[in-house]
Design a protein around this motif. Sequence first.
Motif, PDB file in Angstrom:
ATOM      1  N   MET A   1      11.788  60.693  -5.438  1.00 36.52           N
ATOM      2  CA  MET A   1      10.906  59.583  -5.087  1.00 36.52           C
ATOM      3  C   MET A   1      10.789  59.519  -3.571  1.00 36.52           C
ATOM      4  O   MET A   1      11.670  59.990  -2.852  1.00 36.52           O
ATOM      5  CB  MET A   1      11.433  58.257  -5.628  1.00 36.52           C
ATOM      6  CG  MET A   1      11.505  58.156  -7.145  1.00 36.52           C
ATOM      7  SD  MET A   1      12.016  56.510  -7.704  1.00 36.52           S
ATOM      8  CE  MET A   1      10.514  55.579  -7.388  1.00 36.52           C
ATOM      9  N   GLN A   2       9.689  58.922  -3.095  1.00 39.63           N
ATOM     10  CA  GLN A   2       9.474  58.774  -1.661  1.00 39.63           C
ATOM     11  C   GLN A   2       9.783  57.358  -1.180  1.00 39.63           C
ATOM     12  O   GLN A   2       9.627  57.056  -0.003  1.00 39.63           O
ATOM     13  CB  GLN A   2       8.010  59.122  -1.319  1.00 39.63           C
ATOM     14  CG  GLN A   2       7.617  60.546  -1.679  1.00 39.63           C
ATOM     15  CD  GLN A   2       8.494  61.576  -0.979  1.00 39.63           C
ATOM     16  OE1 GLN A   2       8.761  61.463   0.213  1.00 39.63           O
ATOM     17  NE2 GLN A   2       8.936  62.582  -1.728  1.00 39.63           N
ATOM     18  N   THR A   3      10.238  56.498  -2.079  1.00 41.52           N
ATOM     19  CA  THR A   3      10.527  55.113  -1.719  1.00 41.52           C
ATOM     20  C   THR A   3      11.696  55.045  -0.737  1.00 41.52           C
ATOM     21  O   THR A   3      12.677  55.785  -0.863  1.00 41.52           O
ATOM     22  CB  THR A   3      10.886  54.305  -2.978  1.00 41.52           C
ATOM     23  OG1 THR A   3       9.879  54.515  -3.951  1.00 41.52           O
ATOM     24  CG2 THR A   3      10.994  52.827  -2.655  1.00 41.52           C
ATOM     25  N   LYS A   4      11.595  54.151   0.230  1.00 38.22           N
ATOM     26  CA  LYS A   4      12.657  53.998   1.217  1.00 38.22           C
ATOM     27  C   LYS A   4      13.799  53.156   0.648  1.00 38.22           C
ATOM     28  O   LYS A   4      13.568  52.080   0.090  1.00 38.22           O
ATOM     29  CB  LYS A   4      12.119  53.325   2.478  1.00 38.22           C
ATOM     30  CG  LYS A   4      11.069  54.133   3.220  1.00 38.22           C
ATOM     31  CD  LYS A   4      10.565  53.385   4.444  1.00 38.22           C
ATOM     32  CE  LYS A   4       9.513  54.199   5.198  1.00 38.22           C
ATOM     33  NZ  LYS A   4       9.008  53.481   6.391  1.00 38.22           N
TER      34      LYS A   4
ATOM     35  N   GLN B   1      12.317  48.571  -3.982  1.00 37.53           N
ATOM     36  CA  GLN B   1      12.165  47.734  -2.787  1.00 37.53           C
ATOM     37  C   GLN B   1      12.827  46.370  -2.991  1.00 37.53           C
ATOM     38  O   GLN B   1      13.472  45.835  -2.095  1.00 37.53           O
ATOM     39  CB  GLN B   1      10.685  47.554  -2.454  1.00 37.53           C
ATOM     40  CG  GLN B   1      10.036  48.800  -1.894  1.00 37.53           C
ATOM     41  CD  GLN B   1       8.545  48.610  -1.657  1.00 37.53           C
ATOM     42  OE1 GLN B   1       7.961  47.603  -2.067  1.00 37.53           O
ATOM     43  NE2 GLN B   1       7.925  49.569  -0.996  1.00 37.53           N
TER      44      GLN B   1
ATOM     45  N   SER C   1      10.150  51.600 -10.891  1.00 35.40           N
ATOM     46  CA  SER C   1       8.994  51.705 -10.000  1.00 35.40           C
ATOM     47  C   SER C   1       9.450  51.577  -8.542  1.00 35.40           C
ATOM     48  O   SER C   1      10.570  51.128  -8.255  1.00 35.40           O
ATOM     49  CB  SER C   1       7.989  50.595 -10.312  1.00 35.40           C
ATOM     50  OG  SER C   1       8.532  49.326  -9.965  1.00 35.40           O
ATOM     51  N   GLU C   2       8.564  51.960  -7.632  1.00 32.95           N
ATOM     52  CA  GLU C   2       8.870  51.816  -6.209  1.00 32.95           C
ATOM     53  C   GLU C   2       9.088  50.357  -5.850  1.00 32.95           C
ATOM     54  O   GLU C   2       9.936  50.033  -5.017  1.00 32.95           O
ATOM     55  CB  GLU C   2       7.735  52.418  -5.374  1.00 32.95           C
ATOM     56  CG  GLU C   2       7.613  53.925  -5.497  1.00 32.95           C
ATOM     57  CD  GLU C   2       6.655  54.511  -4.472  1.00 32.95           C
ATOM     58  OE1 GLU C   2       6.172  53.735  -3.619  1.00 32.95           O
ATOM     59  OE2 GLU C   2       6.411  55.727  -4.514  1.00 32.95           O
ATOM     60  N   ARG C   3       8.339  49.442  -6.485  1.00 35.51           N
ATOM     61  CA  ARG C   3       8.485  48.021  -6.190  1.00 35.51           C
ATOM     62  C   ARG C   3       9.865  47.521  -6.612  1.00 35.51           C
ATOM     63  O   ARG C   3      10.480  46.716  -5.917  1.00 35.51           O
ATOM     64  CB  ARG C   3       7.383  47.227  -6.886  1.00 35.51           C
ATOM     65  CG  ARG C   3       7.444  45.722  -6.594  1.00 35.51           C
ATOM     66  CD  ARG C   3       7.394  45.461  -5.101  1.00 35.51           C
ATOM     67  NE  ARG C   3       7.615  44.060  -4.777  1.00 35.51           N
ATOM     68  CZ  ARG C   3       7.990  43.630  -3.589  1.00 35.51           C
ATOM     69  NH1 ARG C   3       8.216  44.502  -2.615  1.00 35.51           N
ATOM     70  NH2 ARG C   3       8.157  42.348  -3.364  1.00 35.51           N
TER      71      ARG C   3
ATOM     72  N   GLU D   1      13.442  46.010   2.226  1.00 35.66           N
ATOM     73  CA  GLU D   1      12.438  46.774   2.961  1.00 35.66           C
ATOM     74  C   GLU D   1      12.884  46.914   4.415  1.00 35.66           C
ATOM     75  O   GLU D   1      13.621  46.083   4.938  1.00 35.66           O
ATOM     76  CB  GLU D   1      11.080  46.076   2.877  1.00 35.66           C
ATOM     77  CG  GLU D   1      10.563  45.959   1.452  1.00 35.66           C
ATOM     78  CD  GLU D   1       9.177  45.345   1.393  1.00 35.66           C
ATOM     79  OE1 GLU D   1       8.249  45.929   1.993  1.00 35.66           O
ATOM     80  OE2 GLU D   1       9.026  44.293   0.769  1.00 35.66           O
TER      81      GLU D   1
ATOM     82  N   SER E   1      15.993  58.279   0.457  1.00 33.70           N
ATOM     83  CA  SER E   1      15.126  57.971  -0.679  1.00 33.70           C
ATOM     84  C   SER E   1      15.827  58.359  -1.974  1.00 33.70           C
ATOM     85  O   SER E   1      16.654  59.278  -1.994  1.00 33.70           O
ATOM     86  CB  SER E   1      13.803  58.744  -0.577  1.00 33.70           C
ATOM     87  OG  SER E   1      13.138  58.454   0.640  1.00 33.70           O
TER      88      SER E   1
ATOM     89  N   TRP F   1      16.393  52.215   7.118  1.00 32.17           N
ATOM     90  CA  TRP F   1      16.017  53.229   6.134  1.00 32.17           C
ATOM     91  C   TRP F   1      16.930  54.443   6.294  1.00 32.17           C
ATOM     92  O   TRP F   1      16.920  55.112   7.314  1.00 32.17           O
ATOM     93  CB  TRP F   1      14.550  53.598   6.347  1.00 32.17           C
ATOM     94  CG  TRP F   1      14.087  54.793   5.571  1.00 32.17           C
ATOM     95  CD1 TRP F   1      14.540  55.221   4.353  1.00 32.17           C
ATOM     96  CD2 TRP F   1      13.064  55.723   5.944  1.00 32.17           C
ATOM     97  NE1 TRP F   1      13.881  56.345   3.945  1.00 32.17           N
ATOM     98  CE2 TRP F   1      12.970  56.676   4.909  1.00 32.17           C
ATOM     99  CE3 TRP F   1      12.230  55.827   7.054  1.00 32.17           C
ATOM    100  CZ2 TRP F   1      12.064  57.729   4.962  1.00 32.17           C
ATOM    101  CZ3 TRP F   1      11.322  56.872   7.109  1.00 32.17           C
ATOM    102  CH2 TRP F   1      11.240  57.817   6.074  1.00 32.17           C
TER     103      TRP F   1
END
Length: 543
Positions: free
Chosen positions: A153-156, A134, A129-131, A139, A149, A146
């Motif tokens: 996915m778009q998660t940094k 992270q 998951s994105e979490r 973060e 990704s 940053w």
Amino acid sequence: MNQQIPPYIGGPIGTVVGGSLSQGTEIKLNPSTSVEEIKSGHFITISGTSRRFFGVVTDITLQQSDPAITYQISTDMREDILEALKGTIAYGKVSVSTNLTLPLIEGSGVGIEPAKSIPDHFSSVYMASERDIQLVFGEEDEDHFWVGSPLDMQTKVCLDLDEFVKRSVGVFGKSGTGKTFLTRLLLVGVLQHDKASALIFDMHSEYGQTGQDTDRNMTVKGLKQLFPEKVSVFTLDEESSRRRNSNFDVEAKIGYSEIEPEDLELLRESLNLSDVAVNAAYFLEQKYGARKWFESFIGLNGTEEVYELAQELGVAPQALRALYERLNRFKRFGFLVSDPSQNVAMQMIEHVEKGNHVVLEFGRYGDDLSAYILVSNLLSRRIHRRYVELKEQAVGNTSGEPRPVMIVLEEAHKFLNPGIANQTIFGTIARELRKYNVTIMVIDQRPSAIDNEVMSQLGTRMTCLLDNEKDVESVLSGVSGSRQLRTVLSRMEPKQQALVFGHAVPMPIVLKTRTYGTEEFYRSVGRSEYSPEDLQKEIDELF
């Protein structure tokens, strides 16, 4: 407050069926999960009994429980039968390198740790998951930048900048894969968060005022435009800078008196000099003096005087003549002068000590490898010498520590190949591990030509696509799980993807790097791109 990890969107994609700590975990995909949905480099989370395991997909295979099915399948079989066979007798299998363990409950006090075991049989497997990402990569904040990704996915994903600047860095990739853009992106992170000063030997004038994006056929902002108050541009070629409308702060001139015999050691290959010819420079230094030998030697009037000098010094005439002819080429370098009014190395150090960053543009001299090697080596040796003095003066006084500096070096294998790495200042800096607050960022398309000891000292390595086996082996040398990473590296796309591993990230990761040069990117670093119409609107509103 403890927080139960939320359920994963989409449910489990498979089940653990085998594996080992050294070779990774084997996952059998569920019938409902298409093998086409899984890609090399995807992040996976495995829900174990007492912890969760976090890893990356390294291989994907098609398996069957009954080998006879290979000979029984035909193209005219009914589609519903084929569908029934999928996921049962015939199924997809995924290999996952499980690198880390995560807490079952976030905030429970259990941290992220390197994986020292593997999950139980039949543990459920999920797409990360994105979490989760992270939690693992941090973060975006004052200590994390940053950089890109995960795939699809778009998660940094962020770099730990303190760890990034602590040791030397390597940026690798074959020609055309975007090494320059990746390097510029990394330098923006260092400058934006002020973690160290950068001294950039800008071979092709790509980092100062502007740079070129050949894929999009456009000009992008350089570091000077993004951080005008922090970046000082030195130029060796004033004419080229003015022609490109590139603003510069200092026109750099280097005196003949500053060239030392040691500066010729790196020029053996580019100038095609023998050992005898290079060693002759030390005899010339003894005869004419440390600050006069170079100008006195190239000022000789032809071959006859060179042969007379060779006889006087006891040096082979042909070797001394070769040295004379090669060094006379330096007369065409406009930045070399007899009596400069400045000390370029000291000026650079002064800018760095003020908290600035220095870009040295080579202009038309960037196409001459001899000029690039001479200047980079000459200035770096003097800057390192000064930092050794500053560091020794600061012993016992932490407030007097010199500001950390990162030297950015293109065509690094010319300075760090196995034959000369032990003798060059750049090899010394890499081995010192920031002992004197100086590190290097090496940029190269031929990592296999760099000395193995130097490669082993690079704290963080970022590599775009490489297709040469020796280069791949060199980049991954000494890295845990290199066999699996080799597979991941070979599957990367040729543009805007990079494999990152080392001290700045908790585990290896394949990234889609941020796009440099967009309005969104400029805005994120505090430098928005204005059109003439927008600028006029701002002026009208102001007045």
